[in-house]
Motif scaffolding. Structure first.
Motif, PDB file in Angstrom:
ATOM      1  N   PRO A  21      -9.170 -10.855   0.426  1.00 37.38           N
ATOM      2  CA  PRO A  21      -9.345 -11.541  -0.868  1.00 37.38           C
ATOM      3  C   PRO A  21      -8.393 -12.698  -1.095  1.00 37.38           C
ATOM      4  CG  PRO A  21      -8.065  -9.550  -1.186  1.00 37.38           C
ATOM      5  CD  PRO A  21      -8.394  -9.612   0.284  1.00 37.38           C
ATOM      6  N   TYR A  22      -7.686 -13.155  -0.050  1.00 37.28           N
ATOM      7  CA  TYR A  22      -6.615 -14.123  -0.259  1.00 37.28           C
ATOM      8  C   TYR A  22      -6.976 -15.541   0.156  1.00 37.28           C
ATOM      9  CZ  TYR A  22      -4.306  -9.612  -0.438  1.00 37.28           C
ATOM     10  OH  TYR A  22      -3.976  -8.314  -0.745  1.00 37.28           O
ATOM     11  N   GLY A  23      -8.235 -15.844   0.223  1.00 40.77           N
ATOM     12  CA  GLY A  23      -8.651 -17.185   0.588  1.00 40.77           C
ATOM     13  C   GLY A  23      -9.895 -17.150   1.445  1.00 40.77           C
ATOM     14  N   VAL A  24     -10.408 -18.317   1.779  1.00 37.91           N
ATOM     15  CA  VAL A  24     -11.631 -18.408   2.568  1.00 37.91           C
ATOM     16  C   VAL A  24     -11.351 -17.972   4.007  1.00 37.91           C
ATOM     17  CG1 VAL A  24     -13.442 -19.961   3.384  1.00 37.91           C
ATOM     18  CG2 VAL A  24     -12.405 -20.324   1.138  1.00 37.91           C
ATOM     19  N   ASN A  25     -12.202 -17.099   4.526  1.00 35.89           N
ATOM     20  CA  ASN A  25     -12.050 -16.631   5.898  1.00 35.89           C
ATOM     21  C   ASN A  25     -13.387 -16.749   6.626  1.00 35.89           C
ATOM     22  OD1 ASN A  25     -13.373 -13.723   5.607  1.00 35.89           O
ATOM     23  ND2 ASN A  25     -11.986 -13.999   3.864  1.00 35.89           N
ATOM     24  N   VAL A  26     -13.329 -16.713   7.953  1.00 36.58           N
ATOM     25  CA  VAL A  26     -14.525 -16.941   8.755  1.00 36.58           C
ATOM     26  C   VAL A  26     -15.511 -15.780   8.623  1.00 36.58           C
ATOM     27  CG1 VAL A  26     -15.399 -17.371  11.085  1.00 36.58           C
ATOM     28  CG2 VAL A  26     -13.190 -18.321  10.401  1.00 36.58           C
ATOM     29  N   GLN A  27     -15.025 -14.555   8.665  1.00 34.51           N
ATOM     30  CA  GLN A  27     -15.908 -13.390   8.616  1.00 34.51           C
ATOM     31  C   GLN A  27     -16.751 -13.369   7.346  1.00 34.51           C
ATOM     32  OE1 GLN A  27     -13.884  -9.614   8.824  1.00 34.51           O
ATOM     33  NE2 GLN A  27     -15.784  -8.438   8.970  1.00 34.51           N
ATOM     34  N   ALA A  28     -16.106 -13.524   6.203  1.00 37.59           N
ATOM     35  CA  ALA A  28     -16.845 -13.484   4.940  1.00 37.59           C
ATOM     36  C   ALA A  28     -17.822 -14.646   4.823  1.00 37.59           C
ATOM     37  CB  ALA A  28     -15.864 -13.500   3.765  1.00 37.59           C
ATOM     38  N   THR A  29     -17.461 -15.805   5.381  1.00 35.24           N
ATOM     39  CA  THR A  29     -18.354 -16.967   5.344  1.00 35.24           C
ATOM     40  C   THR A  29     -19.633 -16.683   6.117  1.00 35.24           C
ATOM     41  OG1 THR A  29     -16.461 -18.484   5.161  1.00 35.24           O
ATOM     42  CG2 THR A  29     -18.557 -19.409   5.915  1.00 35.24           C
ATOM     43  N   ILE A  30     -19.494 -16.096   7.312  1.00 34.98           N
ATOM     44  CA  ILE A  30     -20.669 -15.769   8.121  1.00 34.98           C
ATOM     45  C   ILE A  30     -21.488 -14.670   7.456  1.00 34.98           C
ATOM     46  CG2 ILE A  30     -21.455 -14.858  10.343  1.00 34.98           C
ATOM     47  CD1 ILE A  30     -19.005 -16.179  11.617  1.00 34.98           C
ATOM     48  N   GLU A  31     -20.823 -13.660   6.920  1.00 35.94           N
ATOM     49  CA  GLU A  31     -21.544 -12.562   6.268  1.00 35.94           C
ATOM     50  C   GLU A  31     -22.355 -13.058   5.081  1.00 35.94           C
ATOM     51  OE1 GLU A  31     -18.703  -8.699   7.312  1.00 35.94           O
ATOM     52  OE2 GLU A  31     -18.357  -9.839   5.465  1.00 35.94           O
ATOM     53  N   ASP A  84     -17.985 -26.364  10.636  1.00 34.60           N
ATOM     54  CA  ASP A  84     -16.884 -25.918  11.484  1.00 34.60           C
ATOM     55  C   ASP A  84     -17.085 -24.522  12.058  1.00 34.60           C
ATOM     56  OD1 ASP A  84     -16.558 -24.637   9.058  1.00 34.60           O
ATOM     57  OD2 ASP A  84     -14.669 -25.615   8.558  1.00 34.60           O
ATOM     58  N   ILE A  85     -18.294 -23.956  11.898  1.00 37.86           N
ATOM     59  CA  ILE A  85     -18.658 -22.694  12.542  1.00 37.86           C
ATOM     60  C   ILE A  85     -19.989 -22.903  13.252  1.00 37.86           C
ATOM     61  CG2 ILE A  85     -19.161 -20.237  12.258  1.00 37.86           C
ATOM     62  CD1 ILE A  85     -17.586 -20.296   9.654  1.00 37.86           C
ATOM     63  N   ALA A  86     -20.057 -22.546  14.529  1.00 39.21           N
ATOM     64  CA  ALA A  86     -21.291 -22.728  15.299  1.00 39.21           C
ATOM     65  C   ALA A  86     -21.661 -21.442  16.016  1.00 39.21           C
ATOM     66  CB  ALA A  86     -21.128 -23.854  16.319  1.00 39.21           C
ATOM     67  N   VAL A  87     -22.965 -21.147  16.046  1.00 40.83           N
ATOM     68  CA  VAL A  87     -23.494 -20.015  16.806  1.00 40.83           C
ATOM     69  C   VAL A  87     -24.158 -20.561  18.061  1.00 40.83           C
ATOM     70  CG1 VAL A  87     -25.023 -18.009  16.782  1.00 40.83           C
ATOM     71  CG2 VAL A  87     -23.878 -18.736  14.674  1.00 40.83           C
ATOM     72  N   PHE A  88     -23.745 -20.055  19.221  1.00 39.88           N
ATOM     73  CA  PHE A  88     -24.270 -20.541  20.486  1.00 39.88           C
ATOM     74  C   PHE A  88     -25.378 -19.654  21.052  1.00 39.88           C
ATOM     75  CE2 PHE A  88     -19.614 -21.697  20.660  1.00 39.88           C
ATOM     76  CZ  PHE A  88     -19.799 -22.990  20.209  1.00 39.88           C
TER      77      PHE A  88
END
Length: 269
Positions: A21-31, A84-88
């Motif tokens: 809960p302490y800022g934007v993170n990659v996991q939560a963005t993808i979820e 800034d996040i890519a799925v290959f």
């Protein structure tokens, strides 16, 4: 059904991989993006964690779904994810392989530039070092595979069930003119901020602030460093994750235009 997702991301705008809960993170963005596509809450499991500002040229996570989707998930997910996040690749898996626990090797790259360059500030770490003893740097680095207990190179050793890590390779490379450096290390696992702490101590050896004997005494756990100063995060990349059943080459496109890996002519120190 379980899917493995092969991705890459720039960590500049994120407070690391892990959901918190302490800022934007990659996991939560993808979820959040997957939840919009599947119209249901989604929980994914990553192959590890990266700190705030740290990048991943290669990363895997797994996702379980009741039924396979009947549309082009790769296209849809890349369309809604930020740039800034890519799925290959999205790979259907047999059984229930685990993205984190099944990984048997992880490799990292750490990039340094020794001159100020505004175009490298987010993708490489600036160290204004004029005189670096590369022989001492090489000698100290060669010691890493001979030791197993890295508790002196971890911010929170008590938080880990074990501080044993099996380093298989470790080396430094330099650009043709020597003003950019690249540290590479592979192991079965890493502790919290272990690589950044190792880089920080190795740079101290290279500048003469720390002797080779002192560095080896930390590896042998004969002495404990008074201060742990991890190297800057923006130079660190998780660059390769390998499984007994999955060994994909990293996508060069995940490097980004600024990442030093696109430089030709790297030479072993």
């Amino acid at each position: 059904m379980r899917y493995f997702f092969h991705i890459g991301y720039s960590g500049t705008n994120y407070r690391g991989w892990q959901r918190h809960p302490y800022g934007v993170n990659v996991q939560a963005t993808i979820e959040a993006c997957l939840g919009k596509i599947l119209r249901a809450p989604v929980a994914i499991v990553g192959c590890g964690r990266t700190d705030a500002g740290v990048h991943a040229s290669q990363f895997f996570f797994h996702l379980d779904v009741a039924q396979p989707w009947e549309f082009d998930m790769l296209f849809r997910l890349n369309k809604v994810l930020p740039p800034d996040i890519a799925v290959f690749d999205i790979i259907p898996m047999e059984g229930l392989p685990h993205a984190r626990f099944d990984a048997n090797s992880r490799s990292y790259d750490y990039f340094i530039h020794t001159y100020k360059d505004p175009f490298l500030s987010d993708v490489s770490s600036l160290y204004l070092i004029r005189h670096l003893n590369l022989d001492h740097l090489k000698t100290a680095t060669a010691l890493l595979p001979f030791y197993k207990d890295f508790k002196n190179f971890c911010i929170t050793p008590a938080a880990h069930e074990s501080t044993l890590c099996h380093v298989t390779t470790a080396q430094w490379l330099a650009s043709e003119n020597g003003d950019r450096l690249r540290f590479q290390i592979s192991a079965n696992r890493f502790l919290s901020r272990m690589i950044r702490i190792i880089v920080g101590k190795l740079l101290q050896v290279g500048t003469g602030a720390l002797s080779l004997d002192e560095f080896e005494s930390y590896l042998a756990t004969e002495h404990t460093p008074k201060i742990l100063s991890p190297a800057f995060p923006q130079g660190l990349y998780l660059s390769k994750v390998t499984y007994p059943y999955l060994n994909l080459a990293p996508r060069s496109s995940s490097s980004g235009i600024g990442q030093p890996s696109i430089i030709s002519g790297w030479q072993t120190v």
